[in-house]
Write a protein that holds these residues in place. Sequence first.
Motif, PDB file in Angstrom:
ATOM      1  N   ILE A 180       0.833  -1.204   0.000  1.00 31.06           N
ATOM      2  CA  ILE A 180       0.000   0.000   0.000  1.00 31.06           C
ATOM      3  C   ILE A 180       0.870   1.258   0.000  1.00 31.06           C
ATOM      4  O   ILE A 180       0.565   2.236  -0.703  1.00 31.06           O
ATOM      5  CB  ILE A 180      -0.961  -0.014   1.210  1.00 31.06           C
ATOM      6  CG1 ILE A 180      -2.040  -1.073   0.991  1.00 31.06           C
ATOM      7  CG2 ILE A 180      -1.592   1.357   1.437  1.00 31.06           C
ATOM      8  CD1 ILE A 180      -2.948  -1.301   2.176  1.00 31.06           C
TER       9      ILE A 180
ATOM     10  N   TRP B 288       2.034   1.622  -3.477  1.00 31.66           N
ATOM     11  CA  TRP B 288       0.928   1.972  -4.372  1.00 31.66           C
ATOM     12  C   TRP B 288       0.506   3.427  -4.212  1.00 31.66           C
ATOM     13  O   TRP B 288      -0.059   4.008  -5.136  1.00 31.66           O
ATOM     14  CB  TRP B 288      -0.272   1.071  -4.106  1.00 31.66           C
ATOM     15  CG  TRP B 288      -0.064  -0.368  -4.484  1.00 31.66           C
ATOM     16  CD1 TRP B 288       0.917  -0.885  -5.263  1.00 31.66           C
ATOM     17  CD2 TRP B 288      -0.883  -1.477  -4.075  1.00 31.66           C
ATOM     18  NE1 TRP B 288       0.786  -2.256  -5.381  1.00 31.66           N
ATOM     19  CE2 TRP B 288      -0.316  -2.636  -4.660  1.00 31.66           C
ATOM     20  CE3 TRP B 288      -2.012  -1.605  -3.285  1.00 31.66           C
ATOM     21  CZ2 TRP B 288      -0.877  -3.905  -4.468  1.00 31.66           C
ATOM     22  CZ3 TRP B 288      -2.562  -2.859  -3.095  1.00 31.66           C
ATOM     23  CH2 TRP B 288      -2.002  -4.001  -3.679  1.00 31.66           C
ATOM     24  N   CYS B 289       0.753   4.014  -3.043  1.00 26.54           N
ATOM     25  CA  CYS B 289       0.373   5.409  -2.792  1.00 26.54           C
ATOM     26  C   CYS B 289       1.349   6.411  -3.418  1.00 26.54           C
ATOM     27  O   CYS B 289       1.032   7.600  -3.518  1.00 26.54           O
ATOM     28  CB  CYS B 289       0.309   5.683  -1.290  1.00 26.54           C
ATOM     29  SG  CYS B 289      -1.141   5.003  -0.491  1.00 26.54           S
TER      30      CYS B 289
ATOM     31  N   VAL C  80      -8.154   0.184   4.497  1.00 24.26           N
ATOM     32  CA  VAL C  80      -8.368  -0.526   3.233  1.00 24.26           C
ATOM     33  C   VAL C  80      -9.787  -0.310   2.721  1.00 24.26           C
ATOM     34  O   VAL C  80     -10.011  -0.117   1.523  1.00 24.26           O
ATOM     35  CB  VAL C  80      -8.070  -2.031   3.421  1.00 24.26           C
ATOM     36  CG1 VAL C  80      -8.510  -2.822   2.197  1.00 24.26           C
ATOM     37  CG2 VAL C  80      -6.582  -2.256   3.673  1.00 24.26           C
TER      38      VAL C  80
END
Length: 459
Positions: A256, A259-260, A346
């Motif tokens: 994550i 991905w950010c 999430v």
Amino acid sequence: MKKMWGGRFSKKTDLLTDDFNSSISFDQRLYKQDVLGSIAHARMLGKQNIIDPKESELIISTLLDILEDIEAGKVEFSVAMEDIHMNVEAILTERIGEVGKKLHTGRSRNDQVATDMRLYVKDISQDIKGLMSELITTLLDLADEHTKTIMPGYTHLQRAQPITFSHHLMAYVEMFKRDMIRMQQVYAMSDTLPLGSGALATTTYPLDRESVALELGFAAVSLNSLDGVSDRDFCIDFLEAAAVFMMHLSRFSEEIILWCTSEFNFVTLDDAFSTGSSIMPQKKNPDIAELVRGKTGRVYGDLLGFLTTMKGIPLAYNKDMQEDKEPVFDAYDTISICAITFTKMVKTMTVNKAVMVKAAAGGFSNATDAADWLVKHGVAFRNAHEIIGKLVFYALDHQKSLDELTLAEYHSVSPVFDDTIYQAIDLNVCVNQRNIIGGPAEEQVKKAIAFNREWLNQC
């Protein structure tokens, strides 16, 4: 305040000894398990006529009052009484006098604390299992929304083959399912009653240990008193399961965090689960994911620390075992807040579908499918591998993707190609042709989602 064990001593303990020896500052959270264990013990003492049944009833009713007062915040614990066990007994004796002193008949703090900890670990393992179930449900719901969302799958953090975001999420579902199974195993490993083991060699009183086990919800009674008081494997089992769960959360957090970044931009975290910079006004930081990743080391430390504590302890009970509580408490608190916060993070994040599919198209993730097309047209796999490798090299040099190459460019490397190659390397085709159990095809992922929903219902 006079110690309950002070008869053999001629002078008071030093205040520093009291502070160092005391565990009430942290083991007071065992109050409910301690009182319930004492109630079951007192009931058994009365039934067995070890103490007068009327005295047993008085002890039980007073313990229930004490439990109610503790939960109402009306009880102040004393460091001089060392731990929750002595504190509860002291309060009991203060309220009903000499009768209260009979509660400890036929038991030791050694088997009492072992019972309390087993009750506690049973309780928290079920709590954590519930949080894991909520996390899995959140992932299944998100996976349901993205069975058509193409993204690159990675090896070595390099784009490898096209999959769906749903398929990627389902990999973590499998991890967290194993974590739920481990927590159920923790419960089972804790589900044996040590009360009745005494200090180490049981007792001469005719205890009915089975009736106590039944009242407290234990599946079995310990068969060796030495092991009954000195076993803390169940604590280690919990810490180990907690550490593995945190490792899985940390792996997910790392993805994550990647991905950010603007480099990936696969997801955008909700503002409610992000933070900013004190100096750079443009920043939006994935601090929740980073903290989960960081707190993983803390839980590892809880496990390794207690393993080290236990490694050199001879039978039976030793004071070192007082160190079982803080790592278990800390690990429970840590994984609880991590699981709750991570699940909400999430659930609220935005998935940037267009960015994901563009990344899958631009990274030659369909190269394996191009090679498979050649194999299906009579080319040996190793030769097909070399042909596609040359095409990728050519495409990189000309800043194209495989689907942007002309048929003439394909023919420049191999005459076998025809225009059906374009359908074969279409990303949706690449994904959905992998239609076997465990594959990323939409049909298989939907089956996996349905299977896992049913699995959760059975847990």
